[in-house]
Design an enzyme around this catalytic site. Structure first.
Site, mmCIF file in Angstrom:
data_model
loop_
_atom_site.group_PDB
_atom_site.id
_atom_site.type_symbol
_atom_site.label_atom_id
_atom_site.label_comp_id
_atom_site.label_asym_id
_atom_site.label_seq_id
_atom_site.Cartn_x
_atom_site.Cartn_y
_atom_site.Cartn_z
ATOM 1 N N ASN A 9 0.882 -1.174 0.000
ATOM 2 C CA ASN A 9 0.000 0.000 0.000
ATOM 3 C C ASN A 9 0.916 1.219 0.000
ATOM 4 O OD1 ASN A 9 -1.765 2.071 0.493
ATOM 5 N ND2 ASN A 9 -2.289 1.426 2.586
ATOM 6 N N TRP A 10 1.046 1.818 -1.174
ATOM 7 C CA TRP A 10 1.972 2.956 -1.288
ATOM 8 C C TRP A 10 1.467 4.206 -0.586
ATOM 9 C CZ3 TRP A 10 3.370 2.848 -7.253
ATOM 10 C CH2 TRP A 10 4.225 1.767 -7.479
ATOM 11 N N LYS A 11 0.174 4.237 -0.258
ATOM 12 C CA LYS A 11 -0.438 5.449 0.311
ATOM 13 C C LYS A 11 -0.199 6.617 -0.657
ATOM 14 C CE LYS A 11 0.034 3.299 4.762
ATOM 15 N NZ LYS A 11 0.170 3.387 6.202
ATOM 16 N N HIS A 95 -9.340 1.421 5.262
ATOM 17 C CA HIS A 95 -8.046 1.623 5.905
ATOM 18 C C HIS A 95 -8.214 2.607 7.059
ATOM 19 C CE1 HIS A 95 -3.899 2.698 6.635
ATOM 20 N NE2 HIS A 95 -3.567 1.585 5.990
ATOM 21 N N GLU A 97 -6.496 5.006 7.998
ATOM 22 C CA GLU A 97 -6.247 6.405 7.639
ATOM 23 C C GLU A 97 -7.465 7.017 6.963
ATOM 24 O OE1 GLU A 97 -2.619 5.600 5.542
ATOM 25 O OE2 GLU A 97 -1.653 5.097 7.448
ATOM 26 N N GLU A 167 -4.963 -4.644 10.866
ATOM 27 C CA GLU A 167 -3.916 -3.635 11.026
ATOM 28 C C GLU A 167 -4.134 -2.870 12.336
ATOM 29 O OE1 GLU A 167 -2.072 -2.528 6.941
ATOM 30 O OE2 GLU A 167 -3.727 -1.176 7.338
ATOM 31 N N GLY A 173 3.090 2.424 10.621
ATOM 32 C CA GLY A 173 4.070 3.486 10.401
ATOM 33 C C GLY A 173 4.845 3.887 11.636
ATOM 34 N N SER A 213 3.917 -2.026 10.179
ATOM 35 C CA SER A 213 5.381 -2.109 10.284
ATOM 36 C C SER A 213 5.953 -3.469 9.877
ATOM 37 C CB SER A 213 5.834 -1.726 11.698
ATOM 38 O OG SER A 213 5.472 -0.381 11.979
ATOM 39 N N GLY A 234 2.917 -0.952 4.170
ATOM 40 C CA GLY A 234 3.068 0.432 3.751
ATOM 41 C C GLY A 234 4.521 0.744 3.425
ATOM 42 N N GLY A 235 5.218 1.317 4.398
ATOM 43 C CA GLY A 235 6.590 1.811 4.203
ATOM 44 C C GLY A 235 7.523 0.856 3.466
#
Ligand code: 13P
Length: 252
Positions: A9-11, A95, A97, A167, A173, A213, A234-235
């Site tokens: 998930n590149w966001k 998600h 966010e 999640e 993150g 993470s 993500g990251g």
């Protein structure tokens, strides 16, 4: 037997050039994906190009959100019809966010999940607790409520095809990963809840990812758990090298 599903998930990251360079590298080097699925969930402006570049490869492209209506006066929104037409296969829904910053609710997640299936898209439905909820021992009940609402009204066959991503919000993150045992405990509870609202056979088919993470250094341990069938990352999914290592771990 469930396959691992590794989804990046590149966001809100990358330019089109960076997105194209990433996918060229991944398509060139991705291992044979027999027992695993690799999905890149990218920002809307890159989807058409990424779908084009992954044609003939095993890598799939997902979106990070969508509206539940097919079309209409919803300025700034993207519909499931548009995503399907582009060749997108998956869509991340609910998600944390989006729940926190864009007023996503359990009700809208449910509508979007139905819309995804109505248009042949696979939803990746995200659930997870805050740190306060974890400390108050409310994790299981909270996640159970989110799951029941998200899946409400789906057929057993649709539930079986849904990807669920657990999640914990405090692990996103932050560099703090849930221990593999704790993550598995919640994923196992999610499977039981799915079993209660459908059947044990259906629950057995549902892919449940862990997210928060995840990185090459901890992915093996997480995937070794009985009820964790992949990762939503993500990251560590933003660089091709690291994403490829995660995909490789999923094939073991
Ligand atoms: P990180 O892997 O950066 O913690 O993000 C997890 C996530 O939110 C994936 O959807």
């Amino acid at each position: 037997m469930r396959s691992n599903v590794i989804a990046g998930n590149w966001k809100m990251n990358k330019t089109l050039t960076e997105a194209n360079d990433f996918i060229d590298e991944v398509v060139k080097t991705a291992p044979q994906l027999e027992k695993t699925e690799a999905i890149v969930c990218a920002p809307f402006p890159f989807l058409a190009s990424l779908v084009e570049k992954t044609k003939g490869s095993q890598v799939k492209i997902g979106a990070q959100n969508m509206h539940f209506e097919d079309s209409g006066a919803f300025t700034g929104e993207v519909s499931p019809v548009m995503l399907k037409d582009l060749g997108v296969t998956h869509v991340v829904l609910g998600h944390s966010e989006r729940r926190e910053h864009f007023a996503e609710t359990d009700e809208s997640v449910n509508k979007k999940t139905h819309a995804a299936f109505n248009h042949g898209l696979t939803p990746i439905v995200c659930v997870g607790e805050t740190l306060e909820q974890r400390e108050a021992n409310e994790t299981m009940q909270h996640v159970e409520n989110q799951i029941k609402k998200a899946l409400d009204g789906l057929t057993d066959e649709q539930v079986a095809k849904t990807v669920i991503a657990y999640e914990p919000i405090w692990a996103i993150g932050t560099g703090k990963t849930a221990s593999s045992k704790d993550a598995n405990e919640v994923c196992s509870h999610i499977r039981q809840v799915v079993g209660k609202v459908t059947s044990e056979a259906t629950a057995d088919k549902v892919v449940i990812q862990y997210g928060g993470s995840v990185k090459p250094a901890n992915v093996d341990e997480l995937l070794a758990e009985s009820d964790i069938d992949g990762a939503l990352v993500g990251g560590a999914s933003v660089e091709a090298d690291s994403f490829l290592q995660l995909v490789e771990a999923g094939t073991k």
